[in-house]
Design an enzyme around this catalytic site. Structure first.
Site, PDB file in Angstrom:
ATOM      1  N   LYS A   1      55.862  91.352  48.930  1.00  0.00           N
ATOM      2  CA  LYS A   1      54.877  90.556  48.627  1.00  0.00           C
ATOM      3  C   LYS A   1      54.779  89.782  50.183  1.00  0.00           C
ATOM      4  O   LYS A   1      53.710  89.601  50.795  1.00  0.00           O
ATOM      5  CB  LYS A   1      55.192  89.264  47.895  1.00  0.00           C
ATOM      6  CG  LYS A   1      54.800  89.984  46.276  1.00  0.00           C
ATOM      7  CD  LYS A   1      55.350  89.074  45.270  1.00  0.00           C
ATOM      8  CE  LYS A   1      55.141  89.482  43.845  1.00  0.00           C
ATOM      9  NZ  LYS A   1      55.962  88.700  42.953  1.00  0.00           N
TER      10      LYS A   1
ATOM     11  N   GLY B   1      53.129  87.837  34.663  1.00  0.00           N
ATOM     12  CA  GLY B   1      52.466  87.644  33.425  1.00  0.00           C
ATOM     13  C   GLY B   1      51.239  88.399  33.313  1.00  0.00           C
ATOM     14  O   GLY B   1      50.729  88.925  34.112  1.00  0.00           O
TER      15      GLY B   1
ATOM     16  N   ASP C   1      60.963  92.832  45.466  1.00  0.00           N
ATOM     17  CA  ASP C   1      59.594  92.605  44.985  1.00  0.00           C
ATOM     18  C   ASP C   1      58.958  91.244  45.806  1.00  0.00           C
ATOM     19  O   ASP C   1      57.864  91.448  46.376  1.00  0.00           O
ATOM     20  CB  ASP C   1      59.601  91.814  43.521  1.00  0.00           C
ATOM     21  CG  ASP C   1      58.366  91.137  43.063  1.00  0.00           C
ATOM     22  OD1 ASP C   1      57.494  91.912  42.945  1.00  0.00           O
ATOM     23  OD2 ASP C   1      58.189  90.158  42.911  1.00  0.00           O
TER      24      ASP C   1
ATOM     25  N   GLU D   1      63.411  93.002  34.345  1.00  0.00           N
ATOM     26  CA  GLU D   1      63.621  94.133  33.759  1.00  0.00           C
ATOM     27  C   GLU D   1      64.930  94.569  33.301  1.00  0.00           C
ATOM     28  O   GLU D   1      65.836  93.757  33.842  1.00  0.00           O
ATOM     29  CB  GLU D   1      62.932  95.244  34.775  1.00  0.00           C
ATOM     30  CG  GLU D   1      61.941  94.980  35.453  1.00  0.00           C
ATOM     31  CD  GLU D   1      60.746  95.688  34.793  1.00  0.00           C
ATOM     32  OE1 GLU D   1      60.829  96.491  33.994  1.00  0.00           O
ATOM     33  OE2 GLU D   1      59.643  94.897  35.026  1.00  0.00           O
TER      34      GLU D   1
ATOM     35  N   PHE E   1      47.810 101.781  31.695  1.00  0.00           N
ATOM     36  CA  PHE E   1      47.368 100.876  30.456  1.00  0.00           C
ATOM     37  C   PHE E   1      48.541 100.313  30.114  1.00  0.00           C
ATOM     38  O   PHE E   1      48.827 100.306  28.585  1.00  0.00           O
ATOM     39  CB  PHE E   1      46.447 101.539  29.539  1.00  0.00           C
ATOM     40  CG  PHE E   1      45.616 100.571  28.806  1.00  0.00           C
ATOM     41  CD1 PHE E   1      44.557  99.897  29.550  1.00  0.00           C
ATOM     42  CD2 PHE E   1      45.707 100.458  27.229  1.00  0.00           C
ATOM     43  CE1 PHE E   1      43.600  99.018  28.624  1.00  0.00           C
ATOM     44  CE2 PHE E   1      44.778  99.453  26.779  1.00  0.00           C
ATOM     45  CZ  PHE E   1      43.888  98.854  27.345  1.00  0.00           C
TER      46      PHE E   1
ATOM     47  N   GLY F   1      61.637  88.508  28.797  1.00  0.00           N
ATOM     48  CA  GLY F   1      60.647  89.222  29.435  1.00  0.00           C
ATOM     49  C   GLY F   1      60.281  89.167  30.881  1.00  0.00           C
ATOM     50  O   GLY F   1      59.481  89.843  31.312  1.00  0.00           O
TER      51      GLY F   1
ATOM     52  N   LYS G   1      51.756  96.751  43.939  1.00  0.00           N
ATOM     53  CA  LYS G   1      52.348  96.319  45.417  1.00  0.00           C
ATOM     54  C   LYS G   1      52.783  97.381  46.237  1.00  0.00           C
ATOM     55  O   LYS G   1      52.381  97.376  47.618  1.00  0.00           O
ATOM     56  CB  LYS G   1      53.723  95.317  45.186  1.00  0.00           C
ATOM     57  CG  LYS G   1      53.105  94.152  44.449  1.00  0.00           C
ATOM     58  CD  LYS G   1      54.460  93.313  44.419  1.00  0.00           C
ATOM     59  CE  LYS G   1      55.240  93.622  43.134  1.00  0.00           C
ATOM     60  NZ  LYS G   1      54.565  93.156  41.852  1.00  0.00           N
TER      61      LYS G   1
HETATM   62  N1  HSE Z   1      58.720  90.536  38.630  1.00  0.00           N
HETATM   63  C1  HSE Z   1      58.068  89.677  39.453  1.00  0.00           C
HETATM   64  C2  HSE Z   1      58.268  88.310  39.321  1.00  0.00           C
HETATM   65  C3  HSE Z   1      56.354  89.701  38.837  1.00  0.00           C
HETATM   66  O1  HSE Z   1      59.199  87.853  38.535  1.00  0.00           O
HETATM   67  O2  HSE Z   1      57.555  87.261  39.961  1.00  0.00           O
HETATM   68  C4  HSE Z   1      55.631  90.942  39.413  1.00  0.00           C
HETATM   69  O3  HSE Z   1      55.524  90.949  40.848  1.00  0.00           O
END
Ligand code: HSE
Length: 344
Positions: free
Chosen positions: A224, A321, A220, A209, A9, A206, A125
């Site tokens: 994907k 987001g 990341d 990280e 959460f 934001g 993911k």
């Molecule tokens: N941190 C990723 C981005 C979003 O900046 O696209 C989450 O997958």
């Protein structure tokens, strides 16, 4: 009425909670989708169970006040595993932090939920990039639904667009910008900021990280493109099969040189099906004005499908987001609802 459990959460789940509060009556009226939340399990905000229903307004209020969800909202003493295995929930929303090496803790939550006969929607993911086929087989064996739209481009419909609206078409190639943070950094560097300055700005807003490796080193985007390859191109890729380079080696000089040639650096994720084999990569590339990806700026993402009938089909939209990714969980739940209704 669906009984929903939130496992995790944080930002994404809270984004969905806000949307569910705002749209509850519309969801019932237009889509005949009625629900109550019966569990929230998160190591930070608290772990509670209440088969009578938990007030999302109150849960969000307590979180905002920095308070734990306590006996006021439900029965304590539950944890995520107990919720997925033993609760009365019909739909488990798995939105715990992603881990691209082991998929934990999400993979265990998802597997146990499916084994217990519960439908699952996730934005996580790691489990999908690592164990897609196994999870789909398990969901089929158990006769339950598994959805994961939010693992790619958050709520911008990418997987569902391809799976549902492009049904019957063959996708032969996928190419896009699937990470918002790196695209933001590259956009800022074009304005003259150094990589470090642009990264700091991304962190301040934001997007990135404190430990930004997952984004800037391309992990990341890698997750994907593996998901897109395996789900849409019929690939069987593991993250280790995919060549990956991030944007950390790009300097202002590289950016300026590309500009001089009428180009821009973009972190491109791509996958191609050729002779039954699927190959994918993530790497920065200078792209020219004629390339649609040249025009995708800031945190926006874009994916283009090369198809056998419609030639190129492109989707552009937010890729990150809380509300944006939370919305993906809503579309997944509505899709599960439609599927179940279609069965009756
Ligand atoms: N941190 C990723 C981005 C979003 O900046 O696209 C989450 O997958």
């Amino acid at each position: 009425m669906y009984k929903i459990a939130f496992i995790g959460f944080d930002t994404v789940a809270k984004g969905l909670a806000e949307i569910l509060i705002e749209k509850k009556s519309l969801l019932k009226e237009i889509y005949d989708f009625d629900f109550k939340v019966i569990a929230i399990s998160d190591p930070i905000v608290g772990m509670i169970y209440n088969p009578l229903g938990i007030s999302l307004e109150k849960a969000l209020y307590l979180c905002k006040e920095g308070k734990k969800l306590d006996e006021e909202l439900g029965e304590p003493g539950w944890d995520s595993l107990k919720v997925v295995k033993e609760s009365e929930a019909d739909i488990i929303l798995e939105a715990t932090p992603t881990n691209l090496e082991t998929g934990e803790p999400g993979i265990t939550h998802i597997k146990e939920a499916l084994k217990a006969g519960k439908h699952v929607a996730t934005t996580n993911k790691g489990p999908i990039a690592l164990f897609y086929k196994e999870l789909v087989d398990l969901s089929k064996e158990k006769g339950v639904e598994l959805r994961f739209e939010g693992t790619v481009l958050s709520g911008t419909p990418t997987l569902n667009l391809a799976l549902h609206d492009l049904a019957g078409i063959e996708i032969v190639e996928i190419r896009g910008i699937v990470n918002g943070t790196t695209n933001f950094i590259l956009t800022e560097m074009e304005k003259g900021k150094t990589y470090e300055e642009a990264l700091r700005e991304a962190q301040r807003l934001g997007y990135a990280e404190a430990k930004p490796d997952a984004d800037v080193e391309g992990f990341d985007a890698l997750a994907k493109i593996v998901i897109l390859s395996n789900v849409l191109l019929g690939g069987n890729l593991s993250p280790g099969d995919v060549e990956r380079r991030g944007i950390t080696e790009l300097t202002l000089d590289d950016i300026e040189r590309a500009k001089g040639e009428g180009k821009r650096w973009k972190l491109i994720a791509k996958a191609k099906k050729e002779g039954g084999r699927v190959e994918a990569s993530v790497s920065p590339e200078p792209v020219s004005k004629e390339d649609f990806l040249y025009h995708i700026m800031g945190v926006i993402n874009a994916v283009q499908f090369k198809t056998d009938i419609l030639r190129e089909v492109t989707i552009v939209g937010p890729g990150a987001g809380g509300r944006e990714a939370g919305y993906a969980l809503l579309t997944d739940m509505l899709d599960i609802h439609r599927t179940l209704k279609g069965r009756n």
